[in-house]
Each structure stands twice: as C-alpha cells, then as structure tokens.
Enzyme design. Structure first.
Site, short mmCIF file in Angstrom:
data_model
loop_
_atom_site.label_atom_id
_atom_site.label_comp_id
_atom_site.label_asym_id
_atom_site.label_seq_id
_atom_site.Cartn_x
_atom_site.Cartn_y
_atom_site.Cartn_z
N HIS A 154 -13.51 5.16 2.56
CA HIS A 154 -13.40 4.14 3.59
C HIS A 154 -12.40 4.60 4.65
O HIS A 154 -11.70 5.60 4.48
CB HIS A 154 -12.94 2.81 3.00
CG HIS A 154 -14.01 2.09 2.25
ND1 HIS A 154 -14.35 2.40 0.95
CD2 HIS A 154 -14.83 1.07 2.62
CE1 HIS A 154 -15.33 1.60 0.56
NE2 HIS A 154 -15.64 0.80 1.55
N LYS A 158 -7.95 0.71 5.19
CA LYS A 158 -8.29 -0.11 4.01
C LYS A 158 -7.11 -0.14 3.05
O LYS A 158 -6.52 0.90 2.73
CB LYS A 158 -9.54 0.44 3.32
CG LYS A 158 -10.05 -0.47 2.20
CD LYS A 158 -11.44 -0.05 1.73
CE LYS A 158 -11.93 -0.91 0.57
NZ LYS A 158 -12.03 -2.33 0.95
#
Length: 267
Positions: A154, A158
């Site tokens: 990600h 995140k």
C-alpha cells in the site's frame, strides 16, 4: 436511499460522494468531518468537484445520523463504537469499510447489529471478495502440504499492517483449513527464525509510493507454486461497493453482514 458519509472531505469520502451522485436511487443526505473542522458548513460537492449538493458538512457525528437511511464510514477505528451506537439509535444502516479494527471494535459492531443493519468488510470490491472465496476453496483442497503466504503493498501513508484485506484473505485461508487465523498467523520474520512452521499462514507488508492496494496469496509446495493477485487501480471500486452495500441494506433485518452477503457469495 438517503446516504451520509463520515469523513466526506477525505479521498475516500469524495470518491463515495461521486459514486452516490452517479447512482440511481441514491442521494447524499449528509457528511461529517472531525469536531472543529474548518470545513464545517461547506458543501461537500464543491470539494469533490461535482458542484453544489445542498448538503452542509457537520462536525458532530450525531447530526449526521439524523434523517439518513444509511451511513458509510471509511474513517478510523477510534470512532467505530460511537458511530455504531448512533446508527443503532437512529435505525440507520451502518456500512463500515475501516481497516485496523481490533476485537473490541468488532464486538461493538456485533452488539449494535442487534438493532440495525451493519455491513462490515475490510474490502468492498467484487474482485477481492471473489478472490477470498477462491482462497478458501483452494486452502481446503490443497491442505497443509502447501504453504500459504500473503503479500500486500500500500501507499506510504497507510498506518496499519498487515492490511485489513490481507487479514480478510488470511481468514479465508484459515476457514478453508478449519483453523483459527490467530492460531496460525505469522506476521513477521526477523533474524534467526528457524524453519517455517507447517500450517502457518504468513504475512508480509510493503509500503511505498501511492499504491492504492495490491494483494497476492501464494500457495507454495515442492516443485510448484500458485499465486492469486488482485490490484486496485482506483478508490472508485471501494466506493462502488460501499454504495451498493448501502442500497442492499434497505429493508434487511437487523444483523451483522459481510460484503459476501451483499454480493450473494455467502453459503
């Protein structure tokens, strides 16, 4: 369907707003931001680039749950229990796409689901939910002679790892094997770890750039390997699933549901 959005000015909130605007039978009925937000009183449609909606952003979540049929929440775990209680009181469906939930958050959702419809999923895309079903089936068929590893990547911002979707896929694999994920999960390896324990489900989390989300489940045996990968190219896919869940919730009996129920993949 009158739909409210928690965190309406954020990236996911704006994606959900645009999806509501494009969906027949759905209308934006409210949007909230954190208490004291300077965006309170603004029209969220102008922030999302779709023009005025006639709705004003509020900074009190209690106001959001007034006069709505459903609320979509992709914000933070810290607000889940409170928002679920507001949904239960208002008899509004609560669509939860938040990741990083702990056991106490899930217990709060389960309790409030006695009074309203709650749909909770770490990933609301059709592709990921189909992938989870396939992982469950493969894990049941292949058995412990095949090692299972889950790799996810990600964007650099995140804050939780492994991702909620990775955990969801791990739970699917564990269900296929008839075990509890917390008993077999291996979430980190560093130093002299020894040989891989048979039956464990491994996780690896990568962070960097602006990657929206990539997940690969690896089944590895002697002399062969199977890999299943899902790549998200746009947050619109999650928004589409969330709005679909909100529309699906109308008229359903109170209870805690998953995206697999919304998509007809359960059972």
């Amino acid at each position: 369907m009158r739909i409210g959005i928690v965190g309406v000015a954020g990236r996911m909130g704006q994606a959900i707003l645009r999806e509501i605007a494009a969906t027949s039978g759905a209308v934006l009925a409210g949007g909230s931001e954190r208490p004291g937000s300077p965006l309170a009183g603004r029209d969220p449609g102008e922030l999302a680039g779709i023009g005025p909606t006639g709705v004003k952003i509020v900074d009190d979540p209690a106001l959001l749950f007034t006069n709505v049929d459903a609320v979509i929440d992709f914000s933070t775990p810290a607000v889940v229990a409170h928002n679920a209680a507001l949904a239960a009181q208002a008899k509004a469906a609560y669509i939860v796409g938040i990741t990083g939930l702990e056991s106490e958050h899930l217990e709060a959702l389960k309790k409030c689901a006695h009074h309203t419809v709650i749909v909770q999923s770490y990933n609301m895309s059709l592709g990921v939910n189909l992938m989870a079903g396939l992982v469950r089936q493969m894990a049941a068929t292949l058995g412990e002679d095949w090692d299972i590893e889950i790799v996810e990547m990600h964007h650099r911002m995140k804050v939780d790892a492994p991702s909620g979707t990775a955990i969801m896929l791990g739970e699917a694999a564990a269900q296929g094997r008839g075990v509890l994920l917390e008993k077999v999960a291996d979430r980190g390896r560093d130093g002299i770890t020894g040989a891989r324990r048979k039956g464990n489900i491994g996780f690896a989390a990568l962070r960097g750039g602006n990657v929206i989300g990539e997940h690969t489940v690896i089944f590895a045996a002697d002399n062969e390997r199977i890999e299943i990968t899902h790549k998200a190219a746009d947050r619109a896919m999650f928004a589409k699933g969330a709005v679909r869940a909100a529309l699906w919730a109308k008229g359903k009996p109170s209870g805690l549901y998953r995206m697999s129920d919304v998509l007809g993949l359960s059972g």
